[in-house]
Motif scaffolding. Structure first.
Motif, PDB file in Angstrom:
ATOM      1  N   ALA A  59       0.830  -1.210   0.000  1.00 16.96           N
ATOM      2  CA  ALA A  59       0.000   0.000   0.000  1.00 16.96           C
ATOM      3  C   ALA A  59       0.864   1.260   0.000  1.00 16.96           C
ATOM      4  CB  ALA A  59      -0.946  -0.007   1.199  1.00 16.96           C
ATOM      5  N   GLN A  60       1.931   1.263   0.784  1.00 22.07           N
ATOM      6  CA  GLN A  60       2.835   2.414   0.798  1.00 22.07           C
ATOM      7  C   GLN A  60       3.480   2.604  -0.576  1.00 22.07           C
ATOM      8  OE1 GLN A  60       5.247   1.109   4.093  1.00 22.07           O
ATOM      9  NE2 GLN A  60       4.300   2.589   5.488  1.00 22.07           N
ATOM     10  N   SER A  63       0.997   3.986  -2.995  1.00 26.41           N
ATOM     11  CA  SER A  63       0.694   5.395  -2.737  1.00 26.41           C
ATOM     12  C   SER A  63       1.774   6.299  -3.322  1.00 26.41           C
ATOM     13  CB  SER A  63       0.497   5.666  -1.239  1.00 26.41           C
ATOM     14  OG  SER A  63       1.711   5.572  -0.518  1.00 26.41           O
ATOM     15  N   ASP A  68      -0.322   9.598  -4.272  1.00 26.93           N
ATOM     16  CA  ASP A  68      -1.490   9.808  -3.423  1.00 26.93           C
ATOM     17  C   ASP A  68      -0.981  10.365  -2.093  1.00 26.93           C
ATOM     18  OD1 ASP A  68      -3.735   9.673  -1.784  1.00 26.93           O
ATOM     19  OD2 ASP A  68      -4.443   7.794  -2.679  1.00 26.93           O
ATOM     20  N   ASN A  70      -2.201  12.190   0.431  1.00 31.06           N
ATOM     21  CA  ASN A  70      -2.911  11.969   1.690  1.00 31.06           C
ATOM     22  C   ASN A  70      -2.792  10.520   2.148  1.00 31.06           C
ATOM     23  OD1 ASN A  70      -3.818  14.624   2.120  1.00 31.06           O
ATOM     24  ND2 ASN A  70      -5.477  14.333   0.666  1.00 31.06           N
ATOM     25  N   GLU A  71      -2.791   9.588   1.203  1.00 30.04           N
ATOM     26  CA  GLU A  71      -2.639   8.180   1.566  1.00 30.04           C
ATOM     27  C   GLU A  71      -1.255   7.917   2.153  1.00 30.04           C
ATOM     28  OE1 GLU A  71      -4.002   4.046   1.711  1.00 30.04           O
ATOM     29  OE2 GLU A  71      -4.808   6.043   2.025  1.00 30.04           O
ATOM     30  N   ARG A  74      -1.506   8.868   5.677  1.00 32.21           N
ATOM     31  CA  ARG A  74      -2.303   7.886   6.425  1.00 32.21           C
ATOM     32  C   ARG A  74      -1.490   6.640   6.729  1.00 32.21           C
ATOM     33  NH1 ARG A  74      -5.284   3.516   6.250  1.00 32.21           N
ATOM     34  NH2 ARG A  74      -4.899   3.008   4.066  1.00 32.21           N
ATOM     35  N   LEU A  75      -0.569   6.302   5.824  1.00 31.93           N
ATOM     36  CA  LEU A  75       0.245   5.089   5.972  1.00 31.93           C
ATOM     37  C   LEU A  75       1.570   5.343   6.702  1.00 31.93           C
ATOM     38  CD1 LEU A  75      -0.414   3.618   2.423  1.00 31.93           C
ATOM     39  CD2 LEU A  75      -1.372   2.828   4.602  1.00 31.93           C
TER      40      LEU A  75
END
Length: 132
Positions: A59-60, A63, A68, A70-71, A74-75
């Motif tokens: 996911a990182q 992103s 991304d 903002n993601e 978040r991560l």
């Protein structure tokens, strides 16, 4: 995974605390690596291969590839580190902040010059319940 905190209810904000720091360590180390010209060149030559140097989560990694912003926060990303990636892409900090808040750079600048985003209705996400 970070533990739910009381301040997680602040809308649009990911507080960079000790848990988030641990979660984002490798993401942040990738971003700060871009302070060196040879690392920027290697990243620009083959983003995926360069990212493989860092044991980030899928996911990182995604992103970063998606930019991304903002993601990334978040991560576990820290805005001061992730802004190195933005700078690598030719994005100023003001432009980055505007993108992250969903407005144009000019709108973001005007908002900040007028005192920032209104606190009314923006202290807690729970204030948004029942509003459409």
């Amino acid at each position: 995974m970070t533990v739910k905190k009381e301040y997680d209810d602040i809308p649009g904000t990911y507080v960079f605390d000790a848990d988030r720091s641990r979660e984002g360590y490798h993401l942040n180390m990738f971003c700060i690596s871009l302070r060196l010209a040879e690392n920027r060149a290697a990243f620009q030559a083959d983003e995926r291969a360069y990212l493989d140097r860092y044991p980030m989560t899928d996911a990182q990694r995604q992103s970063v590839l998606d930019r991304d912003w903002n993601e990334m926060l978040r991560l576990g990303g820290n805005i001061y580190y992730t802004s190195k990636l933005a700078a690598n892409d030719g994005i100023t900090f003001q432009e980055l902040a505007a993108r992250m808040t969903g407005v144009t750079s000019e709108e973001y600048r005007a908002m900040m010059l007028s005192g920032g985003r209104s606190i009314d209705g923006n202290r807690y996400t729970s204030e948004w319940e029942g509003k459409d």
